[in-house]
Write a protein that holds these residues in place. Sequence first.
Motif, short mmCIF file in Angstrom:
data_model
loop_
_atom_site.label_atom_id
_atom_site.label_comp_id
_atom_site.label_asym_id
_atom_site.label_seq_id
_atom_site.Cartn_x
_atom_site.Cartn_y
_atom_site.Cartn_z
N SER A 278 8.41 -10.53 39.11
CA SER A 278 9.12 -11.46 38.23
C SER A 278 8.10 -12.45 37.66
N ASP B 45 14.02 -11.10 36.13
CA ASP B 45 14.77 -11.22 37.38
C ASP B 45 13.83 -11.35 38.56
N ASP B 46 14.36 -11.59 39.72
CA ASP B 46 13.54 -11.69 40.92
C ASP B 46 13.52 -10.37 41.69
#
Length: 143
Positions: free
Chosen positions: A81, A136-137
């Motif tokens: 990310s 996103d993570d």
Amino acid sequence: MRWLLDKDVVVICAGGGGVPTMFQPGEPRTLTGVEAVIDKDLAGELLAREVDADLFVMATDVDGVYLDWGAPQQRRIERASAGQLRGQGFAAGSMGPKVQAAVRFVERTGRRAAIGSLADIAAIVDGTAGTQVHPDDGGEAGR
């Protein structure tokens, strides 16, 4: 440039170097030279945002971004990310600006950026090569 892109023309622009300028304070139509460096990666990121690019790819001479570059334990980051990359330290004169540009693009657009070898460009665009940077993570730095 947008007109050319709308006509399906390949546009090559925003390289590094050039003459840095700024508008003189109080004189909005007067340009003056300044002591600065135009970074090709950050210029490319700005251009990618301005033309509303779906993907920002930086082709380089290595197959991706590495943690511990040059050390025996070096490892390529396949996917991460923007936040995970922002916390890492990369060389200011080489991979640092590329990572910074990728992080900026992802954070400001919510779209993907990628860094990798020109020889792998098709796979990088497909998301199967290089270092893929996502908003996103879901990525894992170092994986």
